[in-house]
Design a protein around this motif. Structure first.
Motif, PDB file in Angstrom:
ATOM      1  N   ALA A  91       0.799  -1.153  -0.023  1.00 27.12           N
ATOM      2  CA  ALA A  91       0.023  -0.107   0.107  1.00 27.12           C
ATOM      3  C   ALA A  91       0.758   1.232  -0.119  1.00 27.12           C
ATOM      4  CB  ALA A  91      -1.000  -0.150   1.390  1.00 27.12           C
ATOM      5  N   ARG A  92       1.998   1.091   0.600  1.00 26.47           N
ATOM      6  CA  ARG A  92       2.980   2.557   0.686  1.00 26.47           C
ATOM      7  C   ARG A  92       3.105   3.021  -0.855  1.00 26.47           C
ATOM      8  NH1 ARG A  92       6.763   4.835   4.180  1.00 26.47           N
ATOM      9  NH2 ARG A  92       7.560   6.684   3.011  1.00 26.47           N
ATOM     10  N   LEU A  93       3.663   1.893  -1.743  1.00 29.00           N
ATOM     11  CA  LEU A  93       3.954   2.236  -2.962  1.00 29.00           C
ATOM     12  C   LEU A  93       2.706   2.797  -3.830  1.00 29.00           C
ATOM     13  CD1 LEU A  93       6.203  -0.582  -4.313  1.00 29.00           C
ATOM     14  CD2 LEU A  93       6.783   1.622  -3.996  1.00 29.00           C
ATOM     15  N   VAL A  94       1.683   2.220  -3.587  1.00 33.29           N
ATOM     16  CA  VAL A  94       0.533   2.860  -4.081  1.00 33.29           C
ATOM     17  C   VAL A  94       0.154   4.187  -4.005  1.00 33.29           C
ATOM     18  CG1 VAL A  94      -2.189   2.785  -4.016  1.00 33.29           C
ATOM     19  CG2 VAL A  94      -1.068   0.555  -4.250  1.00 33.29           C
ATOM     20  N   GLU A 129      -3.864 -11.646  -0.664  1.00 33.58           N
ATOM     21  CA  GLU A 129      -4.139 -10.254  -0.311  1.00 33.58           C
ATOM     22  C   GLU A 129      -3.886  -9.204  -1.213  1.00 33.58           C
ATOM     23  OE1 GLU A 129      -0.602  -9.471   2.306  1.00 33.58           O
ATOM     24  OE2 GLU A 129      -1.052 -11.627   3.842  1.00 33.58           O
ATOM     25  N   ALA A 130      -3.680  -9.631  -2.618  1.00 31.45           N
ATOM     26  CA  ALA A 130      -3.516  -8.566  -3.780  1.00 31.45           C
ATOM     27  C   ALA A 130      -4.851  -7.907  -3.974  1.00 31.45           C
ATOM     28  CB  ALA A 130      -3.115  -9.344  -4.858  1.00 31.45           C
ATOM     29  N   SER A 131      -6.124  -8.746  -3.734  1.00 31.27           N
ATOM     30  CA  SER A 131      -7.320  -7.893  -4.030  1.00 31.27           C
ATOM     31  C   SER A 131      -7.619  -6.421  -3.410  1.00 31.27           C
ATOM     32  CB  SER A 131      -8.480  -8.935  -3.644  1.00 31.27           C
ATOM     33  OG  SER A 131      -8.444  -9.111  -2.279  1.00 31.27           O
ATOM     34  N   SER A 132      -7.065  -6.510  -2.093  1.00 29.34           N
ATOM     35  CA  SER A 132      -7.158  -5.246  -1.417  1.00 29.34           C
ATOM     36  C   SER A 132      -6.069  -4.382  -1.915  1.00 29.34           C
ATOM     37  CB  SER A 132      -6.807  -5.459   0.263  1.00 29.34           C
ATOM     38  OG  SER A 132      -5.482  -5.954   0.459  1.00 29.34           O
ATOM     39  N   LEU A 133      -4.943  -4.811  -2.516  1.00 28.64           N
ATOM     40  CA  LEU A 133      -3.989  -3.533  -3.356  1.00 28.64           C
ATOM     41  C   LEU A 133      -4.867  -3.227  -4.433  1.00 28.64           C
ATOM     42  CD1 LEU A 133      -1.275  -2.679  -2.290  1.00 28.64           C
ATOM     43  CD2 LEU A 133      -0.238  -4.517  -3.840  1.00 28.64           C
ATOM     44  N   VAL A 134      -5.403  -3.986  -5.189  1.00 26.01           N
ATOM     45  CA  VAL A 134      -6.018  -3.533  -6.260  1.00 26.01           C
ATOM     46  C   VAL A 134      -7.129  -2.605  -6.060  1.00 26.01           C
ATOM     47  CG1 VAL A 134      -7.609  -4.130  -8.425  1.00 26.01           C
ATOM     48  CG2 VAL A 134      -5.508  -5.699  -7.813  1.00 26.01           C
ATOM     49  N   ARG A 137      -7.160   1.370  -7.048  1.00 25.67           N
ATOM     50  CA  ARG A 137      -8.277   2.235  -7.794  1.00 25.67           C
ATOM     51  C   ARG A 137      -8.874   3.286  -6.972  1.00 25.67           C
ATOM     52  NH1 ARG A 137     -10.646  -3.564 -10.376  1.00 25.67           N
ATOM     53  NH2 ARG A 137      -9.428  -3.710 -12.147  1.00 25.67           N
ATOM     54  N   ARG A 138      -8.788   3.226  -5.719  1.00 25.89           N
ATOM     55  CA  ARG A 138      -9.303   4.362  -4.989  1.00 25.89           C
ATOM     56  C   ARG A 138      -8.528   5.496  -5.234  1.00 25.89           C
ATOM     57  NH1 ARG A 138     -10.450   0.222  -1.039  1.00 25.89           N
ATOM     58  NH2 ARG A 138      -8.459   0.882   0.101  1.00 25.89           N
ATOM     59  N   GLU A 139      -7.455   5.260  -5.391  1.00 26.14           N
ATOM     60  CA  GLU A 139      -6.441   6.332  -5.399  1.00 26.14           C
ATOM     61  C   GLU A 139      -6.355   6.971  -6.705  1.00 26.14           C
ATOM     62  OE1 GLU A 139      -4.369   7.696  -3.358  1.00 26.14           O
ATOM     63  OE2 GLU A 139      -3.554   6.496  -1.526  1.00 26.14           O
ATOM     64  N   GLY A 140      -6.970   6.417  -7.787  1.00 21.02           N
ATOM     65  CA  GLY A 140      -6.941   6.947  -9.321  1.00 21.02           C
ATOM     66  C   GLY A 140      -6.217   6.360  -9.984  1.00 21.02           C
TER      67      GLY A 140
END
Length: 227
Positions: free
Chosen positions: A105-108, A139-144, A148-151
């Motif tokens: 998430a930090r990279l996102v 755990e990757a689904s939450s990262l996707v 997407r929330r971050e645009g």
């Protein structure tokens, strides 16, 4: 010394391997992995008609990119495929077109901050190797969702294959393909010089090729490559 014409011939051999594995070269892209080589490798890849360049190290990428002429730059798409430190994102924004090794998430958040709307690939860990990066598929689904929330444009997923027999590698890549289908991701970047056939059979749309195009990488000073 890298000869552009030899890289062109090797590119044709890689295309034949893709075809022999049941793939369509019109739909399986070849990324030229130029890490460890100088800017001549980038120029040679462009000469061979390859539009995607894969690099692993921030400092090395900046040094080489400054040596590439403007016309070549305009024809290329730079993919960052190495393990990425979040503090390097700002340095690379404006050079990198696709951030492939997003696994936390930090990279996102950092990419969304410094390169809004950027294309990313989520990296899945299907090899079980802590040194290669990637997040567990579960755990990757939450990262996707977070990206997407971050645009950000979640354009695909990527993975490094495990050590093992071709059927074992193909099974692992199959998990990546199913993940891409589940989240409607266009690209599955999987397969390298040694295992591209298994990746193509599993549904890869993009293979990362280094040694099969450029030969063995020269010895390098690790401290000089950056991260």
């Amino acid at each position: 010394m890298i000869e552009a014409e030899e890289v062109r011939r090797r590119t044709e051999r890689v295309k034949q391997r893709i075809t022999d594995a049941g793939g369509d070269v019109a739909h399986v892209g070849i990324m030229a992995v130029t890490k460890g080589f100088d800017s001549a490798a980038i120029e040679a890849a462009a000469h061979a008609g390859l539009a995607m360049i894969g690099e692993n190290y921030a400092q090395e990428l900046h040094g080489k990119w400054n040596e590439v002429d403007a016309a070549t730059k305009a024809a290329l798409e730079i993919h960052f495929i190495g393990r990425l430190q979040s503090n390097k994102v700002r340095q690379l924004a404006g050079v990198v077109d696709v951030w492939q090794s997003v696994d936390r998430a930090r990279l996102v958040s950092e990419i969304a901050r410094h390169d809004p709307g950027a294309a990313i690939f989520v990296q899945l860990d299907v090899s079980g190797s802590a040194t290669q990066g990637g997040c567990p598929p579960g755990e990757a689904s939450s990262l996707v969702a977070a990206a997407r929330r971050e645009g950000l444009d979640v354009a695909g997923c990527m993975a490094i294959g495990p050590q093992g027999s071709p059927p074992e590698i193909e099974k692992a890549f199959g998990e990546v393909a199913r993940f891409a289908d589940r989240y409607e991701l266009e690209h599955r970047c999987m397969g390298m010089s040694a295992d591209l056939e298994a990746a193509v059979r599993a549904g890869s749309t993009m293979v990362r090729i280094g040694t099969a195009l450029f030969g063995n990488r020269p010895p390098r000073n690790i401290s000089a490559r950056g991260a």
